[in-house]
Design an enzyme around this catalytic site. Sequence first.
Site, short mmCIF file in Angstrom:
data_model
loop_
_atom_site.label_atom_id
_atom_site.label_comp_id
_atom_site.label_asym_id
_atom_site.label_seq_id
_atom_site.Cartn_x
_atom_site.Cartn_y
_atom_site.Cartn_z
N ARG A 305 0.85 -1.18 0.00
CA ARG A 305 0.00 0.00 0.00
C ARG A 305 0.89 1.23 0.00
O ARG A 305 1.45 1.61 1.03
CB ARG A 305 -0.90 -0.03 1.25
CG ARG A 305 -2.05 0.95 1.22
CD ARG A 305 -2.64 1.06 2.63
NE ARG A 305 -1.80 1.88 3.49
CZ ARG A 305 -1.68 1.73 4.81
NH1 ARG A 305 -2.31 0.76 5.43
NH2 ARG A 305 -0.90 2.53 5.51
N HIS A 309 -3.83 4.28 4.56
CA HIS A 309 -4.95 3.34 4.56
C HIS A 309 -6.20 4.01 3.97
O HIS A 309 -6.87 3.44 3.11
CB HIS A 309 -5.24 2.88 5.99
CG HIS A 309 -6.43 1.99 6.13
ND1 HIS A 309 -6.44 0.70 5.64
CD2 HIS A 309 -7.65 2.21 6.67
CE1 HIS A 309 -7.62 0.16 5.89
NE2 HIS A 309 -8.36 1.05 6.51
N TYR A 318 3.64 5.46 11.54
CA TYR A 318 3.90 4.08 11.94
C TYR A 318 4.78 3.29 10.97
O TYR A 318 5.09 2.14 11.23
CB TYR A 318 2.59 3.31 12.14
CG TYR A 318 1.62 3.36 10.98
CD1 TYR A 318 1.78 2.54 9.87
CD2 TYR A 318 0.54 4.24 10.98
CE1 TYR A 318 0.91 2.58 8.81
CE2 TYR A 318 -0.35 4.29 9.92
CZ TYR A 318 -0.17 3.46 8.84
OH TYR A 318 -1.05 3.51 7.78
#
Length: 418
Positions: A305, A309, A318
């Site tokens: 990805r 998100h 993160y």
Amino acid sequence: MSPEHWTRPSRPDERDRIADTAVPAATSATPTREQVIAGLRATSEGGADLVQLLTPEGQRVSHPDFDIDITDEQLRGMYRDMVLVRRADREGNALQRQGQLGIWVPLLGQEAAQIGAGRALRPQDMAFPSYREHGVAWCRGIDPTELLGIFRGTDHGSWDPNETGMGLYTIVIGNQCVNATGYAMGQKFEGKVGNSGDDAAANEATMVFFGDGATSQGDVHEGMVWASVYDAPVVFFCQNNQWAISEPTERQSRVPLYERAKGYGFPGIRVDGNDVLASLAVSRWAMNEARQGNGPLLIEAFTYRMDAHTTSDDATRYRMGDELEAWKLKDPIERLRVHLLREGIADQDFLDGVETEADELAARFRQFCVDMPDPPPERIFSAAYAEESPVVAAQREDYLDYLSGFADSGHDTEGSVR
């Protein structure tokens, strides 16, 4: 090819490598730098079982089980698919940032997995998406503008699943796996699977899409259990993009996700999800197996990805920048572009024409979004039941009566804002 070929036990050296990898406990509040890097090193190439037909450098390679015959026209077509889908996706991101959409779910980096799988579906097949399958929708003939209502908050999806062969987007994580299994069971009960002779061409199967994070959901487990028990003609297509929002895959599974299929008693296979040729080849094989009555099957598309998100997420909190840079070198569109040019399958005029078409799509996509009318407030009460419920009708009238008291505050008799 027998399904048993794909259910062999994991190699001892893999188990030793996993066991020897020093990472903090899975209960840690946030992944540390060491944990993220350890996970990247352990999975960055997908392992020896990864099916790949096009290297990140655009070199065509063969595979003993999944080589594929494909025409130059088909290769150019899949390049066009990926470029246009990415352009619409980037426009969706921009529209959300400008306040035109409530949220957008990017697919950046996952184009090859979705286009490869989507092009393996036949018209009579059925696809069940999550909320990121913009590329699959494109392959099922759904115009990108039809996705906008979901993210603008004006509808739950404007296409007809029966006409397009694709269900509406599913927001509840993993729920589509239960729905897909039930639909596939119906295909089998109705005799649409495993036919031979002249009837073989009409055989059907189902493919359901979900992410690595969804594999921790009960609905995915239940769907796989029922599919296994009833030999349902369903292909579970897991797009492992390495991150379930902020949770890396290593904190959700001790084994590669495709190996989980063995616990349910059906084949699992891992494919390079950034390789559109391999994704197409493996998806074709799996769907053919399912149509012939040899389902279910699990495909893990090993991809990444490249964006957040959703537009509500900040991925920089993160994951490491060097991880993102490493995966940029495996970009699915770039590797096919290089292959097309190297092999003389496409020239610069073709590439420029695709870019022009992508810009035109983006402009049309944007204008459609900006021009979308606000639905009237009674819309919320419509299509709740097949036949109107007296209770819902009463609620609607009460609500509209309540809104009528705000007429002097900018609401007209239809309840919309002036």
